[in-house]
Design a protein around this motif. Structure first.
Motif, PDB file in Angstrom:
ATOM      1  N   ALA A 277       0.790  -1.171   0.032  1.00 26.22           N
ATOM      2  CA  ALA A 277       0.160  -0.110   0.076  1.00 26.22           C
ATOM      3  C   ALA A 277       0.830   1.091  -0.367  1.00 26.22           C
ATOM      4  O   ALA A 277       1.751   1.243   0.771  1.00 26.22           O
ATOM      5  CB  ALA A 277      -0.960   0.217   1.036  1.00 26.22           C
ATOM      6  N   LEU A 278       0.762   2.567  -0.956  1.00 31.36           N
ATOM      7  CA  LEU A 278       1.475   3.647  -1.003  1.00 31.36           C
ATOM      8  C   LEU A 278       2.369   3.139  -1.174  1.00 31.36           C
ATOM      9  O   LEU A 278       3.768   3.739  -0.951  1.00 31.36           O
ATOM     10  CB  LEU A 278       0.831   4.020   0.474  1.00 31.36           C
ATOM     11  N   GLY A 279       2.927   2.269  -2.483  1.00 30.12           N
ATOM     12  CA  GLY A 279       4.711   1.923  -2.618  1.00 30.12           C
ATOM     13  C   GLY A 279       5.168   1.745  -1.832  1.00 30.12           C
ATOM     14  O   GLY A 279       6.726   1.131  -1.569  1.00 30.12           O
ATOM     15  N   TRP A 280       4.232   1.264  -0.016  1.00 29.69           N
ATOM     16  CA  TRP A 280       5.396   0.026   0.568  1.00 29.69           C
ATOM     17  C   TRP A 280       5.074  -2.011   1.069  1.00 29.69           C
ATOM     18  O   TRP A 280       3.917  -2.176   0.467  1.00 29.69           O
ATOM     19  CB  TRP A 280       5.230   0.850   2.062  1.00 29.69           C
ATOM     20  N   ASP A 281       6.124  -2.512   0.342  1.00 35.10           N
ATOM     21  CA  ASP A 281       5.657  -3.273   0.922  1.00 35.10           C
ATOM     22  C   ASP A 281       5.582  -3.960   2.374  1.00 35.10           C
ATOM     23  O   ASP A 281       6.403  -3.474   2.658  1.00 35.10           O
ATOM     24  CB  ASP A 281       6.423  -4.968   0.354  1.00 35.10           C
ATOM     25  N   TYR A 282       4.308  -4.720   3.580  1.00 34.08           N
ATOM     26  CA  TYR A 282       4.467  -4.698   4.577  1.00 34.08           C
ATOM     27  C   TYR A 282       4.218  -6.157   4.786  1.00 34.08           C
ATOM     28  O   TYR A 282       3.100  -6.742   3.807  1.00 34.08           O
ATOM     29  CB  TYR A 282       2.851  -3.687   5.159  1.00 34.08           C
ATOM     30  N   SER A 283       4.115  -6.544   6.301  1.00 36.18           N
ATOM     31  CA  SER A 283       4.066  -7.701   6.365  1.00 36.18           C
ATOM     32  C   SER A 283       4.120  -7.569   8.199  1.00 36.18           C
ATOM     33  O   SER A 283       4.142  -6.249   8.655  1.00 36.18           O
ATOM     34  CB  SER A 283       5.412  -8.845   6.656  1.00 36.18           C
ATOM     35  N   ALA A 284       2.648  -8.198   9.015  1.00 34.45           N
ATOM     36  CA  ALA A 284       1.779  -7.977   9.685  1.00 34.45           C
ATOM     37  C   ALA A 284       2.207  -9.684  10.975  1.00 34.45           C
ATOM     38  O   ALA A 284       1.463 -10.379   9.782  1.00 34.45           O
ATOM     39  CB  ALA A 284       1.535  -7.380  10.778  1.00 34.45           C
ATOM     40  N   ASN A 285       2.783  -9.647  11.827  1.00 36.78           N
ATOM     41  CA  ASN A 285       2.302 -11.161  12.321  1.00 36.78           C
ATOM     42  C   ASN A 285       1.452 -10.728  13.763  1.00 36.78           C
ATOM     43  O   ASN A 285       2.364 -10.363  14.704  1.00 36.78           O
ATOM     44  CB  ASN A 285       3.592 -12.137  12.143  1.00 36.78           C
ATOM     45  N   LEU A 286       1.146 -11.554  13.917  1.00 33.54           N
ATOM     46  CA  LEU A 286       0.557 -11.665  15.851  1.00 33.54           C
ATOM     47  C   LEU A 286       0.983 -13.184  16.255  1.00 33.54           C
ATOM     48  O   LEU A 286      -0.083 -14.248  15.725  1.00 33.54           O
ATOM     49  CB  LEU A 286      -1.080 -10.613  16.247  1.00 33.54           C
ATOM     50  N   SER A 287       1.334 -13.998  17.313  1.00 34.09           N
ATOM     51  CA  SER A 287       1.080 -15.111  17.707  1.00 34.09           C
ATOM     52  C   SER A 287       1.175 -15.112  19.180  1.00 34.09           C
ATOM     53  O   SER A 287       2.056 -14.192  20.145  1.00 34.09           O
ATOM     54  CB  SER A 287       2.318 -16.123  17.139  1.00 34.09           C
ATOM     55  N   TYR A 288       0.593 -16.298  19.128  1.00 34.78           N
ATOM     56  CA  TYR A 288       0.732 -17.130  20.509  1.00 34.78           C
ATOM     57  C   TYR A 288       1.600 -18.387  20.957  1.00 34.78           C
ATOM     58  O   TYR A 288       1.341 -19.314  20.377  1.00 34.78           O
ATOM     59  CB  TYR A 288      -0.476 -17.070  21.389  1.00 34.78           C
TER      60      TYR A 288
END
Length: 871
Positions: free
Chosen positions: A382-393
């Motif tokens: 988005a908006l020229g950025w490649d992103y990654s998000a993670n939530l783990s237990y």
């Protein structure tokens, strides 16, 4: 868009079993390649050959070579030195865990990831994740960063990073059945795994993949191999029939000097039990794991994912029956002994017996280890950025059960004192009934650790600042981590067996912390042939303040056949919660040592060659470890079929956390007065050989965790690959080799330096050379392969008695056949020439008798078969 989480696709010069693209061809094809996230970087990029050295091992190659566990994979990596393995759970409290130890600087400094994210550390000691908990059947490849990466990943990535990547966007199903059968008795194993995936992520917008696996391996008992008889192992004064004494210096046995009781020998004029025949070579292991993951393509700019995995590993071990040492038998009772003429025994006073409880059998312990992780991911742009998000237990729980051989020590003591138990022969009905009544099985202690992690990073292209023809690239990231740990004894049960286990019934360890981090990375093409990358990470610990660690690396390719790369970084590892808050626990020294005060010149007696009580404990005053690492590497591809590589590496560590080795404490007591403070003598300068600790008469050696000093090591990794296409099939050859030029450490701050390369040192060797050579052939539906593994020899534990331990080389061989596209069969043999472990006189491990379970597999020649059906 295809994405590889946090790992490189290839380092052609260092991959033992991966694809073989030439450097020049990689450059030509870059326009067609998707962007990926590479190991040691948070930037999505096209370059497959990176500035940091990475080894990639593919699951298909592991299957063909008969490997069925992650522990076996680690044994085949030349960059991994000695590590705690499952076999070492025999006679120890490791919980059956297996750890990786890159560069030999400690398993707690090798970061283990699953799909680019952390899992919980082993709850027993909190040092590192247990490799047995990785869902083996779901693995697609294992990718190993052989360089420090604290600037990107955080505290425990000093020695390197091992990332296990599971299958993604997998369609169809696969079922594999396998069996391993050693030529000698014991050690048979069976394994099964299945996986199924549905949905094409790009075409249908979703994919769901699940896998299950099961593996069961039988134990190899202490009498099923004879190489543990090459030297007496685990000598003990506690025998059957029992030894007796009144002064703990002069011992007598009903069999006299013949010492013809159960597994007894005459050692220095005293009867002693040889325990090695009662100690398992390898434990019984049963592992079940499952993984389920799903991906949803919301649109071209967003993919959501979820993953759940669970693993259960049960490890059952057996060692010699419980020793009851120093227990009183009163005069006038039924079994009070008649001493020989001239014995220093006063018949009006009790004798102290040293007896083994053979009627209740060998001590058996089962460790039940359960690991789970639930993770949610979001990847996109988005908006020229490649992103990654993670939530783990992540959660790891280990329960330790006593399953045989243990008993209520108070009942045993009472029965010996009043004459109901016969320590010198067979039991009558009264004694047998009392021993049966005293026998106890149950839960001894439990430990649980959890890690909750939230992290996100994004990257984008910037301008081509220097006219190199490629844009600069920037990545920014944030991480939050919550760690908790708790270990506690089952108080009521532990109180009854404390005499035979040494576990404090009131043992309780617990702690928690929060970690927040910010990190950034900037890659700048300076020339068409030169990239420079800088990264910086800031970590803040709720209990240790903050730390900032930079890293700089370069990638220089002056011509299509040559790549030069290098890096330099700092690292920081905070003490684990276990290292800080581990409760005090007493156990025995691993080997026999002399009491330095009472036996300075090697006199005889149970204070001159015995296993003494040792205190292990955490330490809230520990400081973080800090490191500096560097690499410099060259990759040469003179032809499209040949690749050669060399990577130099350096690691300097200060304030290393650990316990002063027992060898150092006992052998340098007078040479280094600084070590005398760790000896706490009991009455008359004695050290306890029975479980009377804690207490007023307890004499023990303090091995509380400390900041010991510095560690310095350096060496090089060599690699070569050659592909030979012929009319009769394709041949692939690969060599991975590690040479350690220096490894030295200090036992205490500003202390003497111990040189450890090619010598046992004080607690085990660092191998000068380790090689893995593979040769594979494939033609149509047929295939074959050979693997050679080599560890160099080293100076032995006691060089005066045995100068060197021989080098160790084994060969594995396999053949494969795929009669149809959906069926494949593999037949193979491991340790083709049935090589026994080389002889060593080490005394540090419970498994004695002339071999070392840390470095060799005792199975011997073993045949295996694998059958896979795909649909």
């Amino acid at each position: 868009m295809y994405k590889l989480n946090a790992v490189s696709l290839a380092v052609a010069a260092t991959i033992a079993a991966a694809s073989f693209p030439a450097l020049a061809q990689e450059q030509q094809d870059q326009a067609q390649l998707e962007r990926v996230v590479v190991t040691g970087s948070a930037i999505k990029r096209i370059d497959a050959e990176t500035a940091v050295p990475v080894t990639v091992v593919k699951m298909d190659d592991l299957k063909r070579s008969g490997i069925t566990s992650v522990e076996q994979v680690m044994a085949n990596l030349s960059s991994v030195q000695a590590s705690t393995n499952t076999a070492q759970s025999v006679g120890s409290s490791s919980g059956g865990a297996s750890f990786a130890n890159m560069r030999g600087i400690g398993a707690d400094k090798t970061l283990v990831l699953l799909n680019g994210q952390r899992i919980a550390n082993n709850a027993v000691d909190g040092s590192a994740p247990d490799l047995n908990m990785i869902p083996f059947a779901a693995i697609d490849r294992i990718e190993v960063l052989r360089d420090g990466a604290s600037a990107l990943y955080g505290t425990d990535a000093i020695g390197g990073v091992i990332n296990f990547i599971t299958k993604s966007n997998f369609q169809g199903g696969t079922i594999t059945l396998g069996a391993d059968s050693p030529e000698k008795s014991g050690g048979k194993s069976r394994n099964f795994n299945a996986g199924y995936g549905y949905g094409d992520l790009q075409k249908q917008g979703f994919n769901v993949f699940g896998s299950i696996s099961y593996r069961k391996q039988d134990a190899i008992g202490g009498t099923q191999r004879d190489f543990n008889q090459r030297m007496p192992g685990g000598l003990s004064y506690s025998t059957a029939p029992a030894n007796y004494t009144q002064d703990n210096a002069n011992f007598y046995n009903p069999t006299g000097t013949a010492c013809n009781g159960t597994q007894m020998i005459n050692s220095g004029g005293d009867c002693k039990l040889v325990t090695s025949s009662f100690v398992d070579f390898t434990p019984k292991v049963e592992t079940t794991s499952g993984l389920l993951n799903g991906s949803l393509l919301v649109n071209e700019s967003l993919t959501l994912g979820a993953e759940l995995f669970a693993t259960r590993n049960e490890v059952t071990t057996f060692v010699a029956p419980v020793p009851y040492g120093g227990y009183e038998v009163n005069p006038g009772t039924k079994y009070y002994p008649t001493p020989p003429a001239g014995a220093l025994i006063d018949p009006t006073q009790p004798v102290l017996v040293y007896w083994r409880d053979f009627p209740n059998g060998s001590r058996g312990q089962t460790n039940k280890n359960n690991q789970q992780r639930l993770m949610f991911t979001a990847d996109g742009n988005a908006l020229g950025w490649d992103y990654s998000a993670n939530l783990s237990y992540n959660r790891n729980k280990v329960d330790q059960y006593l399953v045989s051989g243990y008993a209520d020590g108070d009942l045993i003591a009472a029965g010996l004192a009043d004459g109901r138990i016969n320590p010198f022969g067979d039991q009558d009905a009264t004694g047998a009934a009392l021993l049966q009544q005293a026998a106890l099985n149950g839960l001894l202690e439990s430990a649980k650790g959890t890690v909750t992690t939230l992290n996100a990073h994004a990257s984008r292209d910037l301008q081509d600042w220097f006219g190199a023809g490629r844009p600069s690239q920037l990545a920014l990231g944030v991480e939050f981590r919550r760690e908790k740990f708790k270990s506690a004894a089952n108080t009521d049960f532990a109180a009854k067996v404390s005499a035979s286990t040494g576990v404090d019934p009131n043992s309780l360890s617990e702690g928690s912390r929060n970690v927040t981090a910010l990190y950034g990375e900037l890659n700048v093409p300076v020339l068409k042939s030169l990239d420079i990358t800088g990264s910086l990470r800031y970590d803040k610990y709720s209990d240790f303040g903050s730390s900032t660690n930079p890293k700089v690396s370069f990638r220089f390719q002056p011509m299509k056949e040559l790549l030069v790369r290098g890096s330099a970084s700092t690292g920081f590892r905070a003490p684990t919660l276990y290292e800080l808050y581990g409760s005090p626990a007493y156990t025995n020294t691993a080997g026999d040592y002399p009491n330095p005060r009472l036996c300075p010149d090697g006199e005889t007696g149970n204070q001159c060659e015995a296993q003494f009580q040792v205190l292990n404990a955490g330490n809230k005053a520990l400081r973080p470890e800090k490191s500096k690492t560097a690499t410099l590497g060259f990759v040469v591809e003179p032809t499209s079929n040949l690749s050669l590589g060399i990577d130099f590496w350096w690691v300097h560590l200060k304030d290393a956390i650990g316990s002063i080795p027992q060898f150092a404490l006992f052998n340098n007591y007078y040479n280094y007065p600084e070590l005398q403070q760790y000896f706490h003598f009991g009455p008359n300068d004695t050290l306890s050989i029975s479980s009377n600790c804690p207490g007023p008469d307890c004499g023990y050696v303090d091995q509380t965790l400390l900041n010991l000093g510095k560690v310095r090591t350096n060496g090089l990794d060599l690699s070569a690959q050659y592909r030979l296409p012929t009319k009769v099939g394709q041949f692939d050859f690969a060599l991975n080799s590690t040479y350690v030029a220096k490894y030295e450490f200090q036992d205490f701050k500003d202390g003497y330096w111990v040189q450890n390369v090619g010598t046992y040192g004080e607690s085990g060797p660092v191998f000068r050379w380790q090689h893995n050579l593979t040769a594979n052939w494939k033609y149509d539906q047929f295939g074959a392969g050979m693997t050679m593994r080599y560890k160099s020899g080293y100076a032995d534990f006691d060089p005066s008695a045995h100068p060197r331990v021989a080098s160790y080389t084994t060969f594995d061989l396999f053949g494969s056949w795929s009669p149809r596209k959906d069926i494949s069969l593999v037949l193979g043999v491991r340790n083709l020439f049935d090589r026994d472990p080389p002889f060593t006189n080490q005394q540090d491990l419970f498994q004695g008798g002339g071999w070392d379970s840390r470095y060799v597999d005792p199975t011997g020649r073993a045949y295996y078969v694998r059958a896979t059906y795909s649909f």
